[in-house]
Design a protein around this motif. Structure first.
Motif, PDB file in Angstrom:
ATOM      1  N   VAL A  10      20.701  44.598   4.859  1.00 51.05           N
ATOM      2  CA  VAL A  10      22.159  44.610   5.045  1.00 51.05           C
ATOM      3  C   VAL A  10      22.772  43.648   4.024  1.00 51.05           C
ATOM      4  O   VAL A  10      22.320  42.517   3.866  1.00 51.05           O
ATOM      5  N   LYS A  11      23.792  44.145   3.333  1.00 44.40           N
ATOM      6  CA  LYS A  11      24.475  43.373   2.285  1.00 44.40           C
ATOM      7  C   LYS A  11      25.977  43.597   2.439  1.00 44.40           C
ATOM      8  O   LYS A  11      26.388  44.537   3.118  1.00 44.40           O
ATOM      9  N   PRO A  12      26.789  42.781   1.764  1.00 50.51           N
ATOM     10  CA  PRO A  12      28.235  43.045   1.821  1.00 50.51           C
ATOM     11  C   PRO A  12      28.564  44.478   1.397  1.00 50.51           C
ATOM     12  O   PRO A  12      29.455  45.110   1.956  1.00 50.51           O
ATOM     13  N   GLY A  13      27.811  45.016   0.454  1.00 49.55           N
ATOM     14  CA  GLY A  13      28.108  46.345  -0.085  1.00 49.55           C
ATOM     15  C   GLY A  13      27.821  47.505   0.857  1.00 49.55           C
ATOM     16  O   GLY A  13      28.377  48.592   0.689  1.00 49.55           O
ATOM     17  N   ASN A  14      26.952  47.334   1.835  1.00 51.10           N
ATOM     18  CA  ASN A  14      26.672  48.463   2.751  1.00 51.10           C
ATOM     19  C   ASN A  14      27.096  48.156   4.192  1.00 51.10           C
ATOM     20  O   ASN A  14      26.954  48.999   5.075  1.00 51.10           O
ATOM     21  N   ALA A  15      27.619  46.945   4.416  1.00 54.48           N
ATOM     22  CA  ALA A  15      27.910  46.525   5.798  1.00 54.48           C
ATOM     23  C   ALA A  15      29.035  47.338   6.442  1.00 54.48           C
ATOM     24  O   ALA A  15      28.957  47.666   7.625  1.00 54.48           O
ATOM     25  N   VAL A  16      30.058  47.687   5.676  1.00 59.95           N
ATOM     26  CA  VAL A  16      31.193  48.410   6.275  1.00 59.95           C
ATOM     27  C   VAL A  16      30.717  49.752   6.826  1.00 59.95           C
ATOM     28  O   VAL A  16      31.027  50.120   7.965  1.00 59.95           O
TER      29      VAL A  16
END
Ligand code: PGA
Length: 248
Positions: free
Chosen positions: A211-217
């Motif tokens: 999980v990263k900022p780029g896939n969290a949404v």
């Protein structure tokens, strides 16, 4: 049913005291309690006390990464659930795939640890997840179902435990299942848990694995995903805060 999102950081065997305190201070300063998410950090056992001191009075909770199944006794090197509670902890991760692999932990062991956590007044975060070979063989849902059936503690309630789905092949690899695979796995997990607990509308199911900022949404936007268990990206305040912000 509204389930509060839980963004949990698993620091694993990383950070010395000053680094852990600095990270905790950055989170405490920048995470607002009035958002949609709860935030938790699980430092190494050696850092629970100093991190708890830094987080005191903030909206960020602290927990452990593992506990022993016994309340106390002759178990050199182990940490009891009550010791985590004593330092200000409120959660403990049990059955992480790294412990299942490195320490040969079975579902029965994980279940006993989760029961020890409940007895000590901690919320166990019970981890499950298939290997890549199991997914390739079409067995992912069956494996996860059997881990849930074998690992959930007796005495569990919907709000007293958390389950984290962490595909082993997605941990620390930068790879994640498709969004549809995460959605269908979480729906299946909720069904399995409901059959054991008599309902699971209030149960929080976390996704973990790259999980990263780029896939969290996208991941946190799924109906049956109620938070994330974050390893690598939880070691950087900016990234971990961005993931919490993605929770809405
Ligand atoms: P990762 O680890 O975010 O670095 O993939 C997740 C975990 O093991 O909990």
């Amino acid at each position: 049913m509204t389930r509060r999102v839980l963004i949990a950081g698993n620091w694993k065997m990383n950070l010395l005291r000053a680094e852990g305190e600095a990270l905790a201070a950055a989170l405490a300063e920048n995470f607002a309690a009035d958002g949609a998410a709860d935030m938790l950090v699980c430092p190494p056992a050696t850092l629970i006390a100093p991190v708890a001191a830094v987080l005191h009075g903030s909206a960020v909770s602290v927990g452990g990464q593992d506990c022993h199944m016994k309340p106390s006794g002759a178990h050199t090197g182990d940490v009891a659930a009550a010791m985590i509670k004593d330092l200000g902890g409120s959660y403990v991760i049990v059955g992480h795939s790294e412990r299942r692999a490195d320490h040969d932990e079975s579902d029965a062991t994980v279940k006993a640890k989760a029961e020890a956590a409940l007895s000590a007044g901690l919320v166990p975060i019970v981890c499950v997840g298939e290997t890549e070979a199991e997914r390739d063989a079409g067995k992912a849902e069956a494996v996860v179902e059997s881990q849930i059936r074998g690992s959930l503690p007796d005495g569990a309630t919907e709000t007293g435990i958390v389950i984290a789905y962490e595909p082993v092949w997605a941990i620390g690899t930068g790879r994640t299942p498709t969004i549809d695979d995460i959605a269908s796995m979480h729906a299946h997990m909720r069904k399995v848990a409901a059959s054991m607990l008599g309902g699971a509308d209030a149960l929080r199911l976390l996704y973990g694995g790259s999980v990263k900022p780029g896939n969290a949404v996208e991941i946190l936007g799924l109906a049956d995903v109620d938070g994330a268990l974050v390893g690598g990206a939880s070691l950087k305040a900016e990234d971990f805060l961005a993931i919490a912000t993605a929770a809405g």
